[in-house]
Scaffold this active site. Sequence first.
Site, mmCIF file in Angstrom:
data_model
loop_
_atom_site.group_PDB
_atom_site.id
_atom_site.type_symbol
_atom_site.label_atom_id
_atom_site.label_comp_id
_atom_site.label_asym_id
_atom_site.label_seq_id
_atom_site.Cartn_x
_atom_site.Cartn_y
_atom_site.Cartn_z
ATOM 1 N N GLN A 166 48.567 81.968 -77.859
ATOM 2 C CA GLN A 166 47.855 82.911 -78.725
ATOM 3 C C GLN A 166 48.326 82.798 -80.164
ATOM 4 O O GLN A 166 47.538 82.839 -81.107
ATOM 5 C CB GLN A 166 48.074 84.350 -78.239
ATOM 6 N N ASP A 216 40.007 80.501 -71.330
ATOM 7 C CA ASP A 216 39.415 80.032 -72.581
ATOM 8 C C ASP A 216 38.397 78.926 -72.349
ATOM 9 O O ASP A 216 37.441 78.788 -73.115
ATOM 10 C CB ASP A 216 40.508 79.504 -73.516
ATOM 11 N N HIS A 271 5.902 120.527 -78.318
ATOM 12 C CA HIS A 271 6.295 119.927 -77.043
ATOM 13 C C HIS A 271 5.708 120.746 -75.888
ATOM 14 O O HIS A 271 5.117 120.194 -74.942
ATOM 15 C CB HIS A 271 7.827 119.896 -76.908
ATOM 16 N N ASN A 325 35.295 84.222 -89.445
ATOM 17 C CA ASN A 325 36.361 84.763 -90.279
ATOM 18 C C ASN A 325 36.005 86.166 -90.776
ATOM 19 O O ASN A 325 34.989 86.745 -90.381
ATOM 20 C CB ASN A 325 36.671 83.812 -91.447
ATOM 21 N N TYR A 350 26.792 82.073 -83.724
ATOM 22 C CA TYR A 350 27.655 81.561 -84.787
ATOM 23 C C TYR A 350 28.872 80.876 -84.174
ATOM 24 O O TYR A 350 29.572 81.460 -83.350
ATOM 25 C CB TYR A 350 28.125 82.689 -85.703
ATOM 26 N N GLU A 352 43.213 92.369 -75.577
ATOM 27 C CA GLU A 352 42.108 91.427 -75.351
ATOM 28 C C GLU A 352 42.359 90.637 -74.062
ATOM 29 O O GLU A 352 41.521 90.599 -73.169
ATOM 30 C CB GLU A 352 42.025 90.481 -76.549
ATOM 31 N N HIS A 353 43.521 89.980 -73.978
ATOM 32 C CA HIS A 353 43.920 89.237 -72.776
ATOM 33 C C HIS A 353 45.134 89.918 -72.161
ATOM 34 O O HIS A 353 46.102 90.201 -72.864
ATOM 35 C CB HIS A 353 44.300 87.796 -73.113
ATOM 36 N N GLU A 392 14.129 125.242 -76.825
ATOM 37 C CA GLU A 392 14.555 124.404 -77.953
ATOM 38 C C GLU A 392 13.693 124.645 -79.191
ATOM 39 O O GLU A 392 13.789 123.920 -80.175
ATOM 40 C CB GLU A 392 14.519 122.921 -77.553
ATOM 41 N N GLN A 410 26.636 83.897 -95.536
ATOM 42 C CA GLN A 410 25.283 83.530 -95.941
ATOM 43 C C GLN A 410 24.368 83.236 -94.746
ATOM 44 O O GLN A 410 23.188 83.567 -94.769
ATOM 45 C CB GLN A 410 25.303 82.332 -96.909
ATOM 46 N N HIS A 423 46.751 80.358 -82.708
ATOM 47 C CA HIS A 423 45.390 80.630 -83.178
ATOM 48 C C HIS A 423 45.369 81.014 -84.648
ATOM 49 O O HIS A 423 44.556 80.547 -85.423
ATOM 50 C CB HIS A 423 44.776 81.799 -82.389
ATOM 51 N N SER A 470 43.125 87.495 -82.423
ATOM 52 C CA SER A 470 43.314 87.287 -80.986
ATOM 53 C C SER A 470 44.648 87.872 -80.526
ATOM 54 O O SER A 470 45.596 87.990 -81.303
ATOM 55 C CB SER A 470 43.267 85.792 -80.685
#
Length: 424
Positions: A255, A357, A416, A210, A125, A323-324, A411, A187, A258, A233
């Site tokens: 950042q 990036d 088994h 999103n 995506y 994250e960074h 067990e 969708q 963004h 981010s």
Amino acid sequence: MIKIINYKECKSLDYILLRSQFSHDDVNEKVKTILEEVKKNGDSALKKYSKMFDNAEIDNLEVSEKEIKEAYNKIDDKFKETLKLAYNNIEKFHKKQLRNSFITNEEDGIVMGQIINPIEKVGVYIPGGTAVYPSTVLMNVIPAKVAGVSEIILVSPPNKEGKINDNILAAAKIAGVNKIFKIGGAQVIAALSYGTESIPKVYKIVGPGNIYVAMAKRLVYGEVSIDMVAGPSEVLIIADETANHIHIASDMLAQAEHDKLASSILITTSKSIAEKTKDELYKQLEKLSRKDIAIESIENNGRIIITETIDEAIYISNEIAPEHLEISIKDPFSVLSKIKNAGSIFLGDYTPEALGDYLSGANHVIPTSGTAKFASPLSVDDFIKKSYITYYTKDALSKVKNNVINFAENESLEAHANSVKVRF
């Protein structure tokens, strides 16, 4: 104005650790409805939602080879070369991540092993609309190609003319995508998960989106695999008195532009660097085309924290698990072993996060919202699966049969135990 906090005066880490989150109000139910309709009505539901959300009339969902070729020919030759350089760096980095199958025969009559196979079908995506991220095409597709994925399906929302941005199509062509579909949103996550007349069902979905895309990925997990549910981010910068406040401010704003929910945090041992960075942020903000977004991000989610030592700064960073993470101190390599929780680490004054990036080769799909405490950046590992091999001869099994039976009986699993007993 962005807040400057003295860590010594903090009673708890709660405020420092606070980060923005998506609001999930009503989103969950809306996404469930979309998923169910696409599962039931296939392509017709996709076209309906494309008209509703993207204001685009789509007759043929798949992007033709002619459209891809035209887009590739339209883009600037210099940018093509940049895409190819990035491709080479990303491919070279990810080839080092390849794992091997193995077979062992360490004891007589016993063979153990592991087989590595690529996931066969993957959906990628790529956000669309006003956002255009050809870099994200390369970062998601190349590790899959290196892993050996045979079918890579790229999807992205169309513009009002029903087309995908030329730069995205060009990057997809360079990366070696098999098919491209001009559809986005929750969708298309449904389409990739269940399959429609046009879009094949895949086994894994990767790529950012999103809140509707993120929620859809969360809801279809189990039907398919996903990479992660990404949050806003974020960047965290650790700096001492030797750092350049102009560079720090520019990286924080990189950042902030963004998303209004993005987080930019500076932790420094220098009060002077803290004050200079604060002033510099507002100087540089005036020059940004995305000024309104960056201001909201900086003022709501940005923080400057003053600590007495670098070790204190590292402790806070490990708790935040950014994250960074940028380390801008005199000798950044000296503290690298102390960093336990970070998605991607950038060392030194001349390694801006923007380098990662686009061009350095390390992946820019990185865990957010503190998940770097247990998650990793996107890699070749995300596109492979392992199968284990076990072989015992009768003599080898006879040596351990009583141990297996003993385990099973402890067990309370009689069948088994019996499955071993009947062989003797």
